[in-house]
Scaffold this motif. Sequence first.
Motif, PDB file in Angstrom:
ATOM      1  N   VAL A   5       0.846  -1.196   0.000  1.00 30.16           N
ATOM      2  CA  VAL A   5       0.000   0.000   0.000  1.00 30.16           C
ATOM      3  C   VAL A   5       0.883   1.249   0.000  1.00 30.16           C
ATOM      4  O   VAL A   5       0.590   2.229  -0.701  1.00 30.16           O
ATOM      5  N   GLU A   6       1.970   1.220   0.760  1.00 29.15           N
ATOM      6  CA  GLU A   6       2.898   2.351   0.777  1.00 29.15           C
ATOM      7  C   GLU A   6       3.499   2.582  -0.610  1.00 29.15           C
ATOM      8  O   GLU A   6       3.594   3.730  -1.064  1.00 29.15           O
ATOM      9  N   LEU A   7       3.908   1.512  -1.273  1.00 25.30           N
ATOM     10  CA  LEU A   7       4.467   1.649  -2.629  1.00 25.30           C
ATOM     11  C   LEU A   7       3.433   2.185  -3.604  1.00 25.30           C
ATOM     12  O   LEU A   7       3.738   3.054  -4.436  1.00 25.30           O
ATOM     13  N   LEU A   8       2.213   1.699  -3.509  1.00 19.42           N
ATOM     14  CA  LEU A   8       1.151   2.133  -4.417  1.00 19.42           C
ATOM     15  C   LEU A   8       0.804   3.599  -4.187  1.00 19.42           C
ATOM     16  O   LEU A   8       0.687   4.377  -5.145  1.00 19.42           O
ATOM     17  N   VAL A   9       0.666   4.007  -2.930  1.00 18.11           N
ATOM     18  CA  VAL A   9       0.347   5.401  -2.627  1.00 18.11           C
ATOM     19  C   VAL A   9       1.493   6.313  -3.066  1.00 18.11           C
ATOM     20  O   VAL A   9       1.260   7.386  -3.638  1.00 18.11           O
ATOM     21  N   GLY A  10       2.733   5.902  -2.835  1.00 12.65           N
ATOM     22  CA  GLY A  10       3.877   6.690  -3.280  1.00 12.65           C
ATOM     23  C   GLY A  10       3.915   6.835  -4.785  1.00 12.65           C
ATOM     24  O   GLY A  10       4.191   7.918  -5.314  1.00 12.65           O
ATOM     25  N   LEU A  11       3.638   5.746  -5.492  1.00 10.36           N
ATOM     26  CA  LEU A  11       3.610   5.796  -6.954  1.00 10.36           C
ATOM     27  C   LEU A  11       2.495   6.705  -7.455  1.00 10.36           C
ATOM     28  O   LEU A  11       2.691   7.480  -8.407  1.00 10.36           O
ATOM     29  N   ILE A  12       1.340   6.664  -6.821  1.00  7.89           N
ATOM     30  CA  ILE A  12       0.230   7.534  -7.206  1.00  7.89           C
ATOM     31  C   ILE A  12       0.603   8.996  -6.991  1.00  7.89           C
ATOM     32  O   ILE A  12       0.329   9.856  -7.837  1.00  7.89           O
ATOM     33  N   PHE A  13       1.249   9.299  -5.855  1.00  9.18           N
ATOM     34  CA  PHE A  13       1.676  10.677  -5.598  1.00  9.18           C
ATOM     35  C   PHE A  13       2.675  11.156  -6.636  1.00  9.18           C
ATOM     36  O   PHE A  13       2.572  12.278  -7.139  1.00  9.18           O
ATOM     37  N   VAL A  14       3.672  10.330  -6.961  1.00  9.39           N
ATOM     38  CA  VAL A  14       4.706  10.730  -7.930  1.00  9.39           C
ATOM     39  C   VAL A  14       4.093  10.951  -9.309  1.00  9.39           C
ATOM     40  O   VAL A  14       4.364  11.961  -9.967  1.00  9.39           O
ATOM     41  N   ILE A  15       3.255  10.038  -9.742  1.00 12.89           N
ATOM     42  CA  ILE A  15       2.618  10.193 -11.059  1.00 12.89           C
ATOM     43  C   ILE A  15       1.689  11.402 -11.056  1.00 12.89           C
ATOM     44  O   ILE A  15       1.628  12.151 -12.036  1.00 12.89           O
ATOM     45  N   GLY A  16       0.975  11.623  -9.952  1.00 14.29           N
ATOM     46  CA  GLY A  16       0.087  12.784  -9.854  1.00 14.29           C
ATOM     47  C   GLY A  16       0.837  14.096  -9.960  1.00 14.29           C
ATOM     48  O   GLY A  16       0.414  15.019 -10.666  1.00 14.29           O
ATOM     49  N   VAL A  17       1.967  14.198  -9.275  1.00 13.69           N
ATOM     50  CA  VAL A  17       2.760  15.428  -9.323  1.00 13.69           C
ATOM     51  C   VAL A  17       3.319  15.647 -10.730  1.00 13.69           C
ATOM     52  O   VAL A  17       3.326  16.777 -11.230  1.00 13.69           O
ATOM     53  N   ILE A  18       3.779  14.588 -11.370  1.00 13.90           N
ATOM     54  CA  ILE A  18       4.301  14.716 -12.736  1.00 13.90           C
ATOM     55  C   ILE A  18       3.204  15.172 -13.682  1.00 13.90           C
ATOM     56  O   ILE A  18       3.424  16.064 -14.520  1.00 13.90           O
ATOM     57  N   LEU A  19       1.998  14.610 -13.559  1.00 20.00           N
ATOM     58  CA  LEU A  19       0.895  15.007 -14.437  1.00 20.00           C
ATOM     59  C   LEU A  19       0.454  16.446 -14.183  1.00 20.00           C
ATOM     60  O   LEU A  19       0.161  17.188 -15.129  1.00 20.00           O
ATOM     61  N   TRP A  22       3.107  18.739 -15.697  1.00 19.73           N
ATOM     62  CA  TRP A  22       3.001  18.763 -17.157  1.00 19.73           C
ATOM     63  C   TRP A  22       1.779  19.553 -17.612  1.00 19.73           C
ATOM     64  O   TRP A  22       1.876  20.385 -18.527  1.00 19.73           O
ATOM     65  N   ALA A  23       0.644  19.323 -16.971  1.00 22.47           N
ATOM     66  CA  ALA A  23      -0.582  20.012 -17.383  1.00 22.47           C
ATOM     67  C   ALA A  23      -0.486  21.510 -17.139  1.00 22.47           C
ATOM     68  O   ALA A  23      -0.984  22.312 -17.937  1.00 22.47           O
ATOM     69  N   SER A  24       0.165  21.907 -16.041  1.00 20.70           N
ATOM     70  CA  SER A  24       0.265  23.339 -15.765  1.00 20.70           C
ATOM     71  C   SER A  24       1.208  24.042 -16.733  1.00 20.70           C
ATOM     72  O   SER A  24       1.086  25.245 -16.941  1.00 20.70           O
ATOM     73  N   SER A  25       2.157  23.306 -17.314  1.00 18.31           N
ATOM     74  CA  SER A  25       3.043  23.943 -18.288  1.00 18.31           C
ATOM     75  C   SER A  25       2.501  23.837 -19.711  1.00 18.31           C
ATOM     76  O   SER A  25       2.762  24.708 -20.535  1.00 18.31           O
ATOM     77  N   ALA A  26       1.740  22.789 -19.999  1.00 16.82           N
ATOM     78  CA  ALA A  26       1.209  22.612 -21.348  1.00 16.82           C
ATOM     79  C   ALA A  26       0.018  23.532 -21.611  1.00 16.82           C
ATOM     80  O   ALA A  26      -0.165  24.028 -22.718  1.00 16.82           O
ATOM     81  N   TYR A  27      -0.800  23.746 -20.589  1.00 18.80           N
ATOM     82  CA  TYR A  27      -1.975  24.605 -20.713  1.00 18.80           C
ATOM     83  C   TYR A  27      -1.749  25.843 -19.856  1.00 18.80           C
ATOM     84  O   TYR A  27      -0.974  25.843 -18.924  1.00 18.80           O
ATOM     85  N   ASN A  28      -2.438  26.907 -20.173  1.00 18.31           N
ATOM     86  CA  ASN A  28      -2.282  28.141 -19.406  1.00 18.31           C
ATOM     87  C   ASN A  28      -3.205  28.111 -18.199  1.00 18.31           C
ATOM     88  O   ASN A  28      -4.412  28.279 -18.326  1.00 18.31           O
ATOM     89  N   TRP A  29      -2.617  27.877 -17.040  1.00 20.53           N
ATOM     90  CA  TRP A  29      -3.385  27.915 -15.792  1.00 20.53           C
ATOM     91  C   TRP A  29      -3.224  29.303 -15.205  1.00 20.53           C
ATOM     92  O   TRP A  29      -2.261  29.610 -14.525  1.00 20.53           O
ATOM     93  N   ILE A  30      -4.173  30.162 -15.462  1.00 18.54           N
ATOM     94  CA  ILE A  30      -4.116  31.541 -14.982  1.00 18.54           C
ATOM     95  C   ILE A  30      -5.324  31.775 -14.089  1.00 18.54           C
ATOM     96  O   ILE A  30      -6.461  31.511 -14.477  1.00 18.54           O
TER      97      ILE A  30
END
Length: 71
Positions: A5-19, A22-30
């Motif tokens: 569960v720790e590995l899964l939650v950590g992986l979800i956090f890392v992938i979430g932060v990366i996404l 990426w989304a904040s740089s690809a699209y204009n979040w103003i």
Amino acid sequence: MNKWVELLVGLIFVIGVILIAWASSAYNWILFGKDFNFLHSAWVFFKGGVFWFVMMIGILLIILGINDLRE
């Protein structure tokens, strides 16, 4: 907590932060005229960390050199 569960939650956090970065740089979040580009701010923070790391190594080497001169 279970190790899987720790590995899964950590992986979800890392992938979430990366996404989010990426989304904040690809699209204009103003919001209220302020640009939220998390990838840019993370890059600036990383460059600052590298700067302070190199600076501290330089100070450490100077202190070690002065210590060797005293002996």
